[in-house]
Write a protein that holds these residues in place. Sequence first.
Motif, PDB file in Angstrom:
ATOM      1  N   MET A   1       0.832  -1.179   0.000  1.00  0.00           N
ATOM      2  CA  MET A   1       0.000   0.000   0.000  1.00  0.00           C
ATOM      3  C   MET A   1       0.882   1.250   0.000  1.00  0.00           C
ATOM      4  SD  MET A   1      -2.868   1.048   2.733  1.00  0.00           S
ATOM      5  CE  MET A   1      -2.764   2.692   3.350  1.00  0.00           C
ATOM      6  N   ARG A   2       0.573   2.183  -0.846  1.00  0.00           N
ATOM      7  CA  ARG A   2       1.322   3.438  -0.928  1.00  0.00           C
ATOM      8  C   ARG A   2       0.644   4.519  -0.100  1.00  0.00           C
ATOM      9  NH1 ARG A   2       3.246   4.963  -6.795  1.00  0.00           N
ATOM     10  NH2 ARG A   2       4.578   6.230  -5.518  1.00  0.00           N
ATOM     11  N   LEU A   3       1.439   5.269   0.626  1.00  0.00           N
ATOM     12  CA  LEU A   3       0.932   6.398   1.378  1.00  0.00           C
ATOM     13  C   LEU A   3       0.783   7.594   0.449  1.00  0.00           C
ATOM     14  CD1 LEU A   3       3.167   6.215   4.570  1.00  0.00           C
ATOM     15  CD2 LEU A   3       0.780   5.542   4.358  1.00  0.00           C
ATOM     16  N   ARG A   4      -0.356   8.247   0.502  1.00  0.00           N
ATOM     17  CA  ARG A   4      -0.610   9.445  -0.298  1.00  0.00           C
ATOM     18  C   ARG A   4      -0.212  10.650   0.538  1.00  0.00           C
ATOM     19  NH1 ARG A   4      -5.659  10.196  -0.764  1.00  0.00           N
ATOM     20  NH2 ARG A   4      -5.646  11.262  -2.751  1.00  0.00           N
ATOM     21  N   ALA A   5       0.702  11.480   0.010  1.00  0.00           N
ATOM     22  CA  ALA A   5       1.254  12.589   0.779  1.00  0.00           C
ATOM     23  C   ALA A   5       0.996  13.935   0.113  1.00  0.00           C
ATOM     24  CB  ALA A   5       2.757  12.400   0.947  1.00  0.00           C
ATOM     25  N   VAL A   6       0.769  14.930   0.956  1.00  0.00           N
ATOM     26  CA  VAL A   6       0.760  16.336   0.539  1.00  0.00           C
ATOM     27  C   VAL A   6       2.003  16.950   1.158  1.00  0.00           C
ATOM     28  CG1 VAL A   6      -0.368  18.571   0.849  1.00  0.00           C
ATOM     29  CG2 VAL A   6      -1.732  16.567   0.272  1.00  0.00           C
ATOM     30  N   ILE A   7       2.742  17.722   0.349  1.00  0.00           N
ATOM     31  CA  ILE A   7       3.943  18.384   0.838  1.00  0.00           C
ATOM     32  C   ILE A   7       3.779  19.891   0.684  1.00  0.00           C
ATOM     33  CG2 ILE A   7       5.427  16.403   0.399  1.00  0.00           C
ATOM     34  CD1 ILE A   7       6.394  17.771  -2.158  1.00  0.00           C
ATOM     35  N   ALA A   8       4.423  20.645   1.589  1.00  0.00           N
ATOM     36  CA  ALA A   8       4.322  22.107   1.519  1.00  0.00           C
ATOM     37  C   ALA A   8       5.616  22.750   1.984  1.00  0.00           C
ATOM     38  CB  ALA A   8       3.160  22.601   2.375  1.00  0.00           C
ATOM     39  N   ASP A   9       6.106  23.660   1.148  1.00  0.00           N
ATOM     40  CA  ASP A   9       7.305  24.435   1.464  1.00  0.00           C
ATOM     41  C   ASP A   9       7.281  25.674   0.586  1.00  0.00           C
ATOM     42  OD1 ASP A   9      10.036  25.410   1.712  1.00  0.00           O
ATOM     43  OD2 ASP A   9      10.551  23.425   2.462  1.00  0.00           O
ATOM     44  N   ASP A  10       7.585  26.830   1.150  1.00  0.00           N
ATOM     45  CA  ASP A  10       7.545  28.065   0.369  1.00  0.00           C
ATOM     46  C   ASP A  10       8.796  28.279  -0.486  1.00  0.00           C
ATOM     47  OD1 ASP A  10       8.987  28.515   2.779  1.00  0.00           O
ATOM     48  OD2 ASP A  10       8.786  30.672   2.489  1.00  0.00           O
ATOM     49  N   GLU A  11       9.825  27.490  -0.273  1.00  0.00           N
ATOM     50  CA  GLU A  11      11.043  27.590  -1.069  1.00  0.00           C
ATOM     51  C   GLU A  11      10.959  26.586  -2.220  1.00  0.00           C
ATOM     52  OE1 GLU A  11      14.516  27.209   1.391  1.00  0.00           O
ATOM     53  OE2 GLU A  11      13.563  28.355   2.985  1.00  0.00           O
ATOM     54  N   PRO A  12      10.890  27.067  -3.462  1.00  0.00           N
ATOM     55  CA  PRO A  12      10.711  26.166  -4.612  1.00  0.00           C
ATOM     56  C   PRO A  12      11.749  25.051  -4.698  1.00  0.00           C
ATOM     57  CG  PRO A  12      10.407  28.429  -5.302  1.00  0.00           C
ATOM     58  CD  PRO A  12      10.903  28.480  -3.886  1.00  0.00           C
ATOM     59  N   LEU A  13      13.008  25.349  -4.417  1.00  0.00           N
ATOM     60  CA  LEU A  13      14.035  24.304  -4.497  1.00  0.00           C
ATOM     61  C   LEU A  13      13.853  23.243  -3.413  1.00  0.00           C
ATOM     62  CD1 LEU A  13      17.231  26.364  -5.419  1.00  0.00           C
ATOM     63  CD2 LEU A  13      15.864  24.887  -6.899  1.00  0.00           C
ATOM     64  N   GLY A  21      12.795  13.404  -3.658  1.00  0.00           N
ATOM     65  CA  GLY A  21      13.219  12.425  -2.668  1.00  0.00           C
ATOM     66  C   GLY A  21      12.117  11.452  -2.306  1.00  0.00           C
ATOM     67  N   LEU A  22      10.894  11.961  -2.178  1.00  0.00           N
ATOM     68  CA  LEU A  22       9.765  11.083  -1.841  1.00  0.00           C
ATOM     69  C   LEU A  22       9.415  10.153  -3.003  1.00  0.00           C
ATOM     70  CD1 LEU A  22       7.516  13.551   0.149  1.00  0.00           C
ATOM     71  CD2 LEU A  22       8.845  11.647   1.058  1.00  0.00           C
ATOM     72  N   GLU A  23       9.615  10.631  -4.235  1.00  0.00           N
ATOM     73  CA  GLU A  23       9.351   9.784  -5.400  1.00  0.00           C
ATOM     74  C   GLU A  23      10.250   8.548  -5.415  1.00  0.00           C
ATOM     75  OE1 GLU A  23       9.722  12.209  -8.900  1.00  0.00           O
ATOM     76  OE2 GLU A  23       7.800  13.215  -8.551  1.00  0.00           O
ATOM     77  N   ARG A  24      11.416   8.648  -4.785  1.00  0.00           N
ATOM     78  CA  ARG A  24      12.336   7.501  -4.719  1.00  0.00           C
ATOM     79  C   ARG A  24      11.846   6.427  -3.758  1.00  0.00           C
ATOM     80  NH1 ARG A  24      17.317  10.862  -3.290  1.00  0.00           N
ATOM     81  NH2 ARG A  24      17.233   9.424  -1.554  1.00  0.00           N
ATOM     82  N   LEU A  25      10.948   6.779  -2.878  1.00  0.00           N
ATOM     83  CA  LEU A  25      10.419   5.820  -1.908  1.00  0.00           C
ATOM     84  C   LEU A  25       9.258   5.062  -2.533  1.00  0.00           C
ATOM     85  CD1 LEU A  25      10.397   8.085   1.275  1.00  0.00           C
ATOM     86  CD2 LEU A  25      12.166   6.472   0.559  1.00  0.00           C
ATOM     87  N   ALA A  26       9.328   3.764  -2.529  1.00  0.00           N
ATOM     88  CA  ALA A  26       8.308   2.938  -3.184  1.00  0.00           C
ATOM     89  C   ALA A  26       6.947   3.047  -2.512  1.00  0.00           C
ATOM     90  CB  ALA A  26       8.764   1.480  -3.204  1.00  0.00           C
ATOM     91  N   PRO A  49      -4.985  13.146   2.259  1.00  0.00           N
ATOM     92  CA  PRO A  49      -3.780  12.320   2.235  1.00  0.00           C
ATOM     93  C   PRO A  49      -3.604  11.490   3.498  1.00  0.00           C
ATOM     94  CG  PRO A  49      -3.210  14.541   2.831  1.00  0.00           C
ATOM     95  CD  PRO A  49      -4.677  14.558   2.466  1.00  0.00           C
ATOM     96  N   ASP A  50      -2.718  10.513   3.400  1.00  0.00           N
ATOM     97  CA  ASP A  50      -2.362   9.676   4.544  1.00  0.00           C
ATOM     98  C   ASP A  50      -1.282  10.324   5.396  1.00  0.00           C
ATOM     99  OD1 ASP A  50      -3.987   7.422   3.614  1.00  0.00           O
ATOM    100  OD2 ASP A  50      -2.481   7.250   2.026  1.00  0.00           O
TER     101      ASP A  50
END
Length: 110
Positions: A1-13, A21-26, A49-50
Amino acid sequence: MRLRAVIADDEPLSLRRLELGLERLANVEVVAAARDGAEALEAIRAHRPDLVLLDIRMPGLSGLELAAELSGEAGPPVIFVTAYGRHAVQAFDLAVTDYVLKPLDFDRLG
């Protein structure tokens, strides 16, 4: 089962590095990326999201304010990813799942 994530950061980089980095995690799928707290809140409510990964300092609605808002809604687990160690106690008072300092070690999340 894959965890569905929302990420937030005001710095684009930082946001892009987190996403890559999260895409590398299966077991993790990023369903939305936000650049401020209000946008993150909308994404969380829309995607249910989870897991949520937040920066502390964001315009409009800070990560701490967002986590407080989510705790009242029985929201998803929150992990803070930030450069600021001084907010850890306040974050854990909001019952966050984890508090990690940048640069993030993705092996810790795997």
